[in-house]
Design a protein around this motif. Sequence first.
Motif, short mmCIF file in Angstrom:
data_model
loop_
_atom_site.label_atom_id
_atom_site.label_comp_id
_atom_site.label_asym_id
_atom_site.label_seq_id
_atom_site.Cartn_x
_atom_site.Cartn_y
_atom_site.Cartn_z
N VAL A 23 39.20 47.99 41.81
CA VAL A 23 38.86 46.70 42.41
C VAL A 23 37.35 46.56 42.59
N TRP A 25 34.58 43.43 44.82
CA TRP A 25 34.62 42.45 45.90
C TRP A 25 33.70 41.28 45.61
N HIS A 26 34.21 40.09 45.87
CA HIS A 26 33.38 38.88 45.82
C HIS A 26 32.88 38.65 47.24
N GLN A 56 41.99 35.25 50.96
CA GLN A 56 42.16 35.63 49.55
C GLN A 56 42.03 34.42 48.61
N LEU A 59 39.21 33.41 45.95
CA LEU A 59 39.27 33.69 44.51
C LEU A 59 39.60 32.45 43.69
N ARG A 60 40.13 31.40 44.32
CA ARG A 60 40.44 30.15 43.63
C ARG A 60 39.29 29.16 43.69
N ALA A 136 39.06 41.84 44.72
CA ALA A 136 39.46 41.21 43.47
C ALA A 136 39.83 42.29 42.46
N GLU A 137 40.79 41.96 41.65
CA GLU A 137 41.19 42.91 40.60
C GLU A 137 40.10 43.01 39.55
N CYS A 140 39.41 40.08 36.89
CA CYS A 140 39.43 38.70 37.37
C CYS A 140 38.38 37.83 36.68
N HIS A 141 37.36 38.43 36.11
CA HIS A 141 36.33 37.65 35.38
C HIS A 141 35.67 38.50 34.35
#
Length: 141
Positions: A23, A25-26, A56, A59-60, A136-137, A140-141
């Motif tokens: 993982v 982190w954002h 969470q 992330l969206r 975040a996984e 994810c980006h």
Amino acid sequence: MEAGAFDYDYWKGEPTAWSARGVHWHCHLWRASAEQYRNDAERRDPASQLAPLVVQEWLRKPARLIDHVARTPDDGVAWLSRQWDGLKTKVSGAQDPPDETRLGRALYELRLGQGVTWGFWTLDASHYIGLYLVVAEQDCH
């Protein structure tokens, strides 16, 4: 059966679960007026610049709202520490716990592969300041 003594310094451990999970982190810094903080309808909107009601769901949100991407727990705490240094004299509740404990617990949580969320009202209670390290996984980006 007797329970063992509670380890009050549990957070000084060095778990590595974050690495096994892959993982990162954002990191988000959000400053809001009391009116913005209470605007639940807009905070539910993924396109809004306001912090979501559910952490969470950052992330969206649009990627432009990410202040920093931390690839390691140490990097995440370094970002958190920089933000905290600029805020702690301006918010209520900053004296307890001491910085060593506050940041040490955050590092421990990140090493577990979890997120960290801190929120404070300014001393005059006119603004809310939130610091979010959202797990975040890896892909994810």
